[in-house]
Design a protein around this motif. Structure first.
Motif, PDB file in Angstrom:
ATOM      1  N   GLY A  44      -7.261 -16.719  12.978  1.00 52.73           N
ATOM      2  CA  GLY A  44      -6.779 -16.180  14.239  1.00 52.73           C
ATOM      3  C   GLY A  44      -5.412 -15.545  14.162  1.00 52.73           C
ATOM      4  O   GLY A  44      -4.822 -15.218  15.189  1.00 52.73           O
ATOM      5  N   VAL A  45      -4.879 -15.364  12.961  1.00 46.45           N
ATOM      6  CA  VAL A  45      -3.579 -14.724  12.818  1.00 46.45           C
ATOM      7  C   VAL A  45      -3.705 -13.220  13.054  1.00 46.45           C
ATOM      8  O   VAL A  45      -2.869 -12.612  13.724  1.00 46.45           O
ATOM      9  N   LEU A  46      -4.737 -12.610  12.473  1.00 43.50           N
ATOM     10  CA  LEU A  46      -4.982 -11.181  12.624  1.00 43.50           C
ATOM     11  C   LEU A  46      -6.420 -10.958  13.033  1.00 43.50           C
ATOM     12  O   LEU A  46      -7.298 -11.808  12.799  1.00 43.50           O
ATOM     13  N   MET A  47      -6.655  -9.791  13.607  1.00 42.22           N
ATOM     14  CA  MET A  47      -8.007  -9.318  13.843  1.00 42.22           C
ATOM     15  C   MET A  47      -8.046  -7.831  13.501  1.00 42.22           C
ATOM     16  O   MET A  47      -7.022  -7.145  13.546  1.00 42.22           O
ATOM     17  N   PHE A  48      -9.225  -7.375  13.115  1.00 38.78           N
ATOM     18  CA  PHE A  48      -9.382  -5.986  12.694  1.00 38.78           C
ATOM     19  C   PHE A  48     -10.349  -5.302  13.644  1.00 38.78           C
ATOM     20  O   PHE A  48     -11.488  -5.727  13.820  1.00 38.78           O
ATOM     21  N   ALA A  49      -9.866  -4.219  14.265  1.00 36.59           N
ATOM     22  CA  ALA A  49     -10.675  -3.512  15.253  1.00 36.59           C
ATOM     23  C   ALA A  49     -11.808  -2.730  14.609  1.00 36.59           C
ATOM     24  O   ALA A  49     -12.815  -2.474  15.244  1.00 36.59           O
ATOM     25  N   ARG A  50     -11.652  -2.360  13.316  1.00 37.30           N
ATOM     26  CA  ARG A  50     -12.700  -1.593  12.614  1.00 37.30           C
ATOM     27  C   ARG A  50     -13.052  -2.299  11.307  1.00 37.30           C
ATOM     28  O   ARG A  50     -12.656  -1.856  10.216  1.00 37.30           O
ATOM     29  N   PRO A  51     -13.764  -3.396  11.352  1.00 37.11           N
ATOM     30  CA  PRO A  51     -14.059  -4.142  10.111  1.00 37.11           C
ATOM     31  C   PRO A  51     -14.902  -3.363   9.116  1.00 37.11           C
ATOM     32  O   PRO A  51     -14.872  -3.660   7.918  1.00 37.11           O
ATOM     33  N   TRP A  52     -15.658  -2.374   9.604  1.00 37.42           N
ATOM     34  CA  TRP A  52     -16.474  -1.591   8.684  1.00 37.42           C
ATOM     35  C   TRP A  52     -15.635  -0.846   7.651  1.00 37.42           C
ATOM     36  O   TRP A  52     -16.132  -0.440   6.592  1.00 37.42           O
ATOM     37  N   ALA A  53     -14.354  -0.667   7.924  1.00 36.34           N
ATOM     38  CA  ALA A  53     -13.494   0.080   7.001  1.00 36.34           C
ATOM     39  C   ALA A  53     -13.309  -0.642   5.674  1.00 36.34           C
ATOM     40  O   ALA A  53     -12.919  -0.024   4.672  1.00 36.34           O
ATOM     41  N   PHE A  54     -13.588  -1.954   5.608  1.00 34.32           N
ATOM     42  CA  PHE A  54     -13.396  -2.694   4.366  1.00 34.32           C
ATOM     43  C   PHE A  54     -14.402  -2.273   3.288  1.00 34.32           C
ATOM     44  O   PHE A  54     -14.261  -2.661   2.127  1.00 34.32           O
ATOM     45  N   VAL A  55     -15.423  -1.516   3.649  1.00 33.91           N
ATOM     46  CA  VAL A  55     -16.337  -0.968   2.630  1.00 33.91           C
ATOM     47  C   VAL A  55     -15.579  -0.069   1.656  1.00 33.91           C
ATOM     48  O   VAL A  55     -15.929   0.043   0.475  1.00 33.91           O
ATOM     49  N   LEU A  56     -14.501   0.542   2.119  1.00 32.91           N
ATOM     50  CA  LEU A  56     -13.731   1.450   1.281  1.00 32.91           C
ATOM     51  C   LEU A  56     -13.034   0.750   0.127  1.00 32.91           C
ATOM     52  O   LEU A  56     -12.548   1.402  -0.795  1.00 32.91           O
ATOM     53  N   ILE A  57     -12.987  -0.596   0.146  1.00 26.79           N
ATOM     54  CA  ILE A  57     -12.333  -1.321  -0.939  1.00 26.79           C
ATOM     55  C   ILE A  57     -13.116  -1.173  -2.239  1.00 26.79           C
ATOM     56  O   ILE A  57     -12.599  -1.463  -3.335  1.00 26.79           O
ATOM     57  N   LEU A  58     -14.373  -0.701  -2.172  1.00 31.16           N
ATOM     58  CA  LEU A  58     -15.165  -0.460  -3.377  1.00 31.16           C
ATOM     59  C   LEU A  58     -14.534   0.608  -4.268  1.00 31.16           C
ATOM     60  O   LEU A  58     -14.827   0.680  -5.462  1.00 31.16           O
ATOM     61  N   PHE A  59     -13.678   1.441  -3.708  1.00 29.07           N
ATOM     62  CA  PHE A  59     -12.969   2.424  -4.521  1.00 29.07           C
ATOM     63  C   PHE A  59     -12.024   1.761  -5.520  1.00 29.07           C
ATOM     64  O   PHE A  59     -11.523   2.421  -6.432  1.00 29.07           O
ATOM     65  N   SER A  60     -11.800   0.462  -5.353  1.00 30.79           N
ATOM     66  CA  SER A  60     -10.949  -0.245  -6.311  1.00 30.79           C
ATOM     67  C   SER A  60     -11.571  -0.266  -7.709  1.00 30.79           C
ATOM     68  O   SER A  60     -10.856  -0.311  -8.712  1.00 30.79           O
ATOM     69  N   VAL A  61     -12.912  -0.238  -7.805  1.00 34.61           N
ATOM     70  CA  VAL A  61     -13.592  -0.197  -9.114  1.00 34.61           C
ATOM     71  C   VAL A  61     -13.236   1.092  -9.851  1.00 34.61           C
ATOM     72  O   VAL A  61     -12.984   1.101 -11.061  1.00 34.61           O
ATOM     73  N   TRP A  62     -13.212   2.191  -9.131  1.00 33.90           N
ATOM     74  CA  TRP A  62     -12.867   3.483  -9.735  1.00 33.90           C
ATOM     75  C   TRP A  62     -11.401   3.495 -10.189  1.00 33.90           C
ATOM     76  O   TRP A  62     -11.068   4.002 -11.247  1.00 33.90           O
ATOM     77  N   VAL A  63     -10.508   2.940  -9.346  1.00 35.58           N
ATOM     78  CA  VAL A  63      -9.102   2.863  -9.733  1.00 35.58           C
ATOM     79  C   VAL A  63      -8.940   2.031 -11.008  1.00 35.58           C
ATOM     80  O   VAL A  63      -8.183   2.385 -11.918  1.00 35.58           O
ATOM     81  N   TRP A  64      -9.679   0.924 -11.087  1.00 38.93           N
ATOM     82  CA  TRP A  64      -9.621   0.067 -12.292  1.00 38.93           C
ATOM     83  C   TRP A  64     -10.122   0.820 -13.513  1.00 38.93           C
ATOM     84  O   TRP A  64      -9.542   0.746 -14.589  1.00 38.93           O
ATOM     85  N   TRP A  65     -11.227   1.564 -13.377  1.00 38.65           N
ATOM     86  CA  TRP A  65     -11.802   2.288 -14.516  1.00 38.65           C
ATOM     87  C   TRP A  65     -10.834   3.347 -15.033  1.00 38.65           C
ATOM     88  O   TRP A  65     -10.687   3.528 -16.245  1.00 38.65           O
ATOM     89  N   LEU A  66     -10.173   4.081 -14.134  1.00 37.95           N
ATOM     90  CA  LEU A  66      -9.203   5.070 -14.564  1.00 37.95           C
ATOM     91  C   LEU A  66      -8.072   4.425 -15.351  1.00 37.95           C
ATOM     92  O   LEU A  66      -7.500   5.026 -16.263  1.00 37.95           O
ATOM     93  N   SER A  67      -7.764   3.197 -15.034  1.00 38.84           N
ATOM     94  CA  SER A  67      -6.675   2.512 -15.730  1.00 38.84           C
ATOM     95  C   SER A  67      -7.079   2.076 -17.130  1.00 38.84           C
ATOM     96  O   SER A  67      -6.329   2.272 -18.086  1.00 38.84           O
ATOM     97  N   VAL A  68      -8.277   1.500 -17.261  1.00 42.67           N
ATOM     98  CA  VAL A  68      -8.685   0.965 -18.574  1.00 42.67           C
ATOM     99  C   VAL A  68      -9.270   2.047 -19.466  1.00 42.67           C
ATOM    100  O   VAL A  68      -9.237   1.929 -20.703  1.00 42.67           O
ATOM    101  N   ALA A  69      -9.846   3.103 -18.867  1.00 41.22           N
ATOM    102  CA  ALA A  69     -10.474   4.146 -19.675  1.00 41.22           C
ATOM    103  C   ALA A  69      -9.513   5.278 -19.998  1.00 41.22           C
ATOM    104  O   ALA A  69      -9.698   6.003 -20.978  1.00 41.22           O
ATOM    105  N   GLY A  70      -8.522   5.450 -19.219  1.00 37.61           N
ATOM    106  CA  GLY A  70      -7.564   6.523 -19.463  1.00 37.61           C
ATOM    107  C   GLY A  70      -6.526   6.111 -20.491  1.00 37.61           C
ATOM    108  O   GLY A  70      -6.550   5.014 -21.059  1.00 37.61           O
ATOM    109  N   PHE A  71      -5.601   7.034 -20.779  1.00 38.81           N
ATOM    110  CA  PHE A  71      -4.520   6.747 -21.735  1.00 38.81           C
ATOM    111  C   PHE A  71      -3.220   7.164 -21.085  1.00 38.81           C
ATOM    112  O   PHE A  71      -2.929   8.341 -20.954  1.00 38.81           O
TER     113      PHE A  71
END
Length: 1012
Positions: A44-71
């Motif tokens: 009950g500390v916070l509430m999110f008016a648009r919870p569907w937006a958390f689907v965008l956190i899947l872009f974290s996989v791409w950010v991780w791949w650019l880090s480990v695969a890049g130089f």
């Protein structure tokens, strides 16, 4: 091909094998992120008016791949820190899109009590309701809040919700002739704070004569605002009322007619039926009536043309009739005849102001009727017999607002002419500024700066008025006083506030900014000030700073504050500031003498009105003290402006000895003007002006037509001709219209019928404009119901007089008809029993309860459900994201030398001197590189020298006469001629220099060979 290249750029191939261990930072981040967001939401500390937006956190996989695969050329530690930073940035960005809101839970109940004060419930029920409110508020939990609203036709706030409940008496002014539950519930809901649990307690009989509650109940339910109800129960078993007074539609003089009175009763009974004509009784008779409807016929006789208003009243025993307001009905008959001129005078004026004018009008073959402002009619229908109305040097405070509105409507809707004749109590000095009369006139009381009119300054001090609706009266009369002032005059209002003490509601401000002052006056919390001293001193300081030529102060009070000391009074006298005191219900003789002394010493006036209704005229009169400078006492000959029939046959105009400053309105017809003044170049002071206003013509004569300013005009040989032509100009033109209109009232609706008597039958487009109480106007289109007959039904909006102006059009034809009807009482007075079903429906649909006075406190404040509210905290997460952006850049682009940083803080100095920092290693690397470059340069030099020597030897051997030596042997002979050989190179000569020397030598040898 392009798609494949784009894919390879977005998802590059790894340079080294990727194992599951390298995915541990991503897994750790996702688990931590999901747990943190879910934990904040669940806790009950916070509430999110648009919870569907958390689907965008899947872009974290791409950010991780650019880090480990890049130089990126980063060390493992820096690469890990950069990855976590970018994942954090992505997480914050997703939270921002999800719209985070901080959650606040409060266990506070805010209750607004809504008390019905309409006439249907009676005074006794109102007192019981107030006792109930006081009891439950006293027993409420200390942290809860309570407020109060009263209502009838309209609603008003007595107290906003607060922990304390300092209620003393009802101060709000409401119309009690109707009940509007919709507006009441809407106002009460608007007062409830969003962060608290809101509740409304409705105390009413449940009858609703205006509005519709259905829509507001759905809104309250959506906001989770419950409405608890306390029904006020009553039922009348005996009641008598009059429904209608039927009069003939078309009449002729000298003939007998009948008036029919329709009476209704719940039981059999008897009483006296009285019929009055224009206020005088013409019929009285004891009648008996049965339960239900009864009809009584009364003969009437019309002797002269004019306006006849009839009222019928049934007088019964008090025990047989509970409601007296519904015992009278009204109607009228208008008989056309020769038009008259109505001259309105000042009750306290001098008859010389109008006697000469009255005589000239009569000599112009017109009927004249002279009345004082106190006798003037209060409705426009009763002005129908007059072709023109003249105000002759009569001030605005001699009328009430209803009378002035009647004049305005008679001119605009009925075409009656109107003229104001000047004097020291007319136009601006008479208090007509910002009134409906100013709207109708062809001149305005606002004076431009070019006319160099000395301005005045007025300070008004409001003290709480301890009588019903006292503070409301104070605010109302303050606004009326400001309206009288000119646009350049300054006005300020002071009051005592319980929280802030003595203060300005607003400091001295030009009265032309009236619209900005009104909200501040309406929102004032006027308290019971302990002393006049601080407030009067504060007002005096403001007046001293003003450059106004006239300075005045008005104080309204009950007289109990402490009196000002002599030193303060002396300051008022020194600065020429007069003070007028208005005593309202003072507590005793000492208070009266105190206020009278203050007014007397400072040169002001003292008022002791017995009726609050006298207050507006007092304040208007006081405000007019600043308007004296609008009077111009000077001798001048009026100049002709526009040519007008009023001046027909007049070749010479005598002088006038004064006039009142005004400003002509655009599109008005200025016939006579005062000569232009040098100091006001380009400004014209009108003396006689006309214009068309609605259906009527209005005129302004800013001088007078009496023996004062117009003494030469009274003796003028063209005076009577001028007045006659003036009356012709403004008087209503009697036109033969072919439309006849009549109307009747049934319940809460009026039916308007129009009949066309034109010689040629044609279809008309007929519309009616209805003006009624509360300054409300409606326009309806009449439908044809039979040949030549048109009809419409109109919902009514309260008791009072309704004017109807009908317009019929067909091609070039245009006809008018004027009329009206009277609603003698509101449908509120036809409610003979309470309606608890409506209240129960309100409680059911909003989740409220029906209250029992015995345990009402527990029900109202005991149903506790903490209110959860939220506020957006977008900014905080945006700041965190802004901090991470430069941090990410720093991790990737900035190399930190930790040994240097340690050295700044004295860490590691005890280590061996041979320990090399990164800076030392880099320096050593540079030295070694320079040494290697020097060695390479030396080797290259030697190789170059050897090659050049061999080339020289081969060249000499090819020359004629040269002796060829075996390879490897030194040269034994030298040339007999030619330049000496170049000196042997030394280490100090650079390679480039040596090459340039060899080139010069070859060029020299070639020249020698050519010469040979």
């Amino acid at each position: 091909m392009k798609i494949k290249e784009l894919y390879q750029q977005l998802v590059p191939r790894p340079r080294t094998p990727v194992t599951w261990k390298r995915a541990l930072p991503l897994i750790f981040f996702l688990l931590l992120y999901a747990g943190l967001c879910a934990g904040l939401e669940i806790s009950g500390v916070l509430m999110f008016a648009r919870p569907w937006a958390f689907v965008l956190i899947l872009f974290s996989v791409w950010v991780w791949w650019l880090s480990v695969a890049g130089f990126g050329g980063l060390s493992k530690g820096r690469a890990l820190a950069a990855l976590l930073t970018r994942l954090g940035m992505l997480g914050l960005f997703v939270i921002l899109i999800a719209e985070p809101r901080s959650v606040r839970v409060r266990d506070v109940i805010s209750v607004v009590y809504a008390i019905d004060r309409s006439d249907s419930i009676g005074e006794a029920s109102g007192d019981d309701a107030l006792a109930f409110v006081t009891k439950t508020v006293t027993e409420k939990p200390p942290q809860d809040e309570a407020g109060l609203v009263v209502f009838g036709r309209n609603s008003a706030v007595e107290l906003p919700p607060r922990v304390s409940f300092p209620f003393e008496a009802f101060n709000s002014r409401i119309d009690r002739d109707a009940t509007n539950l919709e507006q009441t519930l809407s106002l009460a809901a608007a007062m409830l704070p969003e962060e608290n649990r809101g509740r409304i307690v409705l105390i009413s009989d449940g009858t609703e004569t205006e509005g519709a509650i259905s829509q507001i109940l759905d809104e309250l339910k959506s906001r989770d605002i419950a409405v608890d109800v306390l029904p006020i129960q009553y039922e009348y078993d005996k009641e008598v009322w009059l429904e209608n007074l039927e009069l003939p539609r078309f009449v002729k003089l000298g003939e007998n007619y009948e008036a029919a009175v329709v009476l209704s009763s719940l039981k059999d009974g008897s009483g006296k039926l009285v019929l009055r004509e224009n206020g005088e009784s013409i019929y009285e008779k004891e009648v008996s009536f049965k339960a239900g409807k009864n009809r009584f016929v009364v003969p009437i006789y019309l002797r002269d043309p004019g306006y006849y208003e009839y009222s019928a009243t049934i007088e019964t025993k008090p025990a047989d009739d509970q409601i007296r307001e519904n015992n009278t009905v009204m109607n009228y008959i208008y008989v056309e005849g020769e038009g008259k001129v109505l001259v309105v005078t000042d009750p306290a004026g001098d008859e010389r102001d109008w006697k000469s004018l009255e005589k000239a009008i009569r000599e112009g073959e017109r009927n004249v009727e002279v009345v004082s402002a106190y006798e003037f009619p209060s409705d426009s229908l009763s002005l129908m017999p007059y072709d023109a109305i003249l105000f002759v040097n009569v001030p605005a405070d001699a009328f009430n607002v209803i009378q002035l509105k009647a004049v305005h409507d008679a001119v605009f809707n009925q075409g009656i002419g109107f003229m104001m004749v000047g004097g020291d109590n007319s136009f601006g000095p008479g208090g007509y500024h910002r009134t409906v009369i100013e709207d109708a006139l062809p001149v305005t009381m606002d004076i431009t700066k070019k006319k160099v009119l000395p301005k005045g300054a007025l300070a008004i001090i409001l003290h709480t008025c301890e009588f019903p609706e006292g503070n409301t009266w104070g605010k109302r009369i303050t606004k009326q006083a400001i309206k009288v002032l000119g646009a350049q005059d300054e006005v300020g209002v002071l009051a005592y506030d319980y929280m802030e003490g003595e203060k300005w509601l607003f400091k001295l401000t030009p009265a032309g900014e009236y619209e900005k002052m009104v909200p501040k006056i309406n929102g004032a919390q006027i308290g019971d000030m302990p002393s006049f001293v601080n407030t009067m001193r504060l007002g005096l300081e403001g007046l001293k700073k003003s450059d106004a030529s006239t300075k005045h102060m008005i104080i309204i009070s009950d007289g109990d504050p402490q009196a000002p000391n002599p030193a303060l009074i002396s300051e008022f006298l020194k600065n020429k500031v007069s003070v007028s005191m208005v005593a309202i219900f003072p507590h005793g003789g000492r208070d009266i003498s105190k206020m009278r002394d203050i007014a007397g010493v400072t040169g002001g006036r003292y008022y002791f009105p017995s009726d609050p209704n006298q207050l507006p005229s007092i304040f208007i009169k006081e405000s007019k003290t600043l308007k004296r400078s609008m009077i111009q006492n000077e001798t001048f000959i009026p100049e002709v402006g526009m040519i007008s029939p009023v001046l027909k046959g007049i070749d010479r105009i005598p002088p006038l000895f004064g006039y009142v400053l005004t400003t002509i309105k655009p599109r008005a017809e200025g016939v006579l003007n005062a000569p232009e003044k040098k100091e006001a170049e380009g400004e014209i002071d009108p003396v006689l002006a006309f214009w068309r206003y609605g259906l009527g013509t209005t005129a302004a004569f800013t001088s007078d037509l009496s023996s004062n300013w117009g003494k030469d005009w009274v003796d003028w040989d063209h005076y009577q001709a001028f007045v006659k032509q003036l009356m012709i100009k403004i008087s209503r033109v009697q036109k033969q219209d072919h439309l006849k209109m009549w109307s009747h009232v049934t319940g809460n609706n009026a039916t308007i019928m129009v009949e066309d008597f034109h010689p040629k039958e044609s279809f008309l487009n007929v519309a009616a404009r209805i003006s009624g109480p509360h300054e409300r106007k409606e326009t309806v289109v009449l439908k044809q119901v039979s040949p030549r007959r048109y009809q419409a039904s109109v919902p009514l909006w309260g008791k009072g007089r309704y004017q109807v102006m009908v317009l019929g059009k067909a091609g070039d034809r245009e006809d008018h008809a004027n009329g009206g009807f009277i609603v003698p009482y509101s449908p509120e007075y036809l409610r003979f029993r309470s309606n608890p079903i409506v209240l129960e429906e309100i409680a059911r649909r909003t989740g409220g309860q029906r209250l029992d006075p015995e345990n009402a406190t527990d029900v109202i404040y005991g149903r506790r459900d903490p209110k959860q509210s939220s506020n957006p905290i977008f900014d905080w997460f945006l700041i965190a994201l802004a901090i991470l952006v430069p941090l990410d850049v720093g991790i990737r682009r900035i190399q930190i030398d930790w040994y240097v940083i340690k050295g700044w803080f004295g860490i590691g100095k005890e280590q061996k001197q041979s320990t090399e920092t990164m800076g030392t290693l880099l320096q050593r690397k540079q030295v070694v590189a320079d040494d290697l470059d020097a060695r390479r340069a030396e080797t290259t030099e030697r190789s170059t020298q050897s090659t050049i020597a061999q080339l020289q030897e081969q060249r000499q051997q090819r020359r004629p006469g040269s002796t060829t030596e075996p390879p490897g042997k030194p040269e034994t002979k030298k040339k007999e001629s030619g330049p000496p050989p170049p000196p042997a190179p030394t280490d100090k000569t650079s390679t480039t220099g040596r090459l340039l020397d060899m080139k010069r030598k070859r060029n020299s040898e070639d020249k020698d060979n050519e010469q040979k």
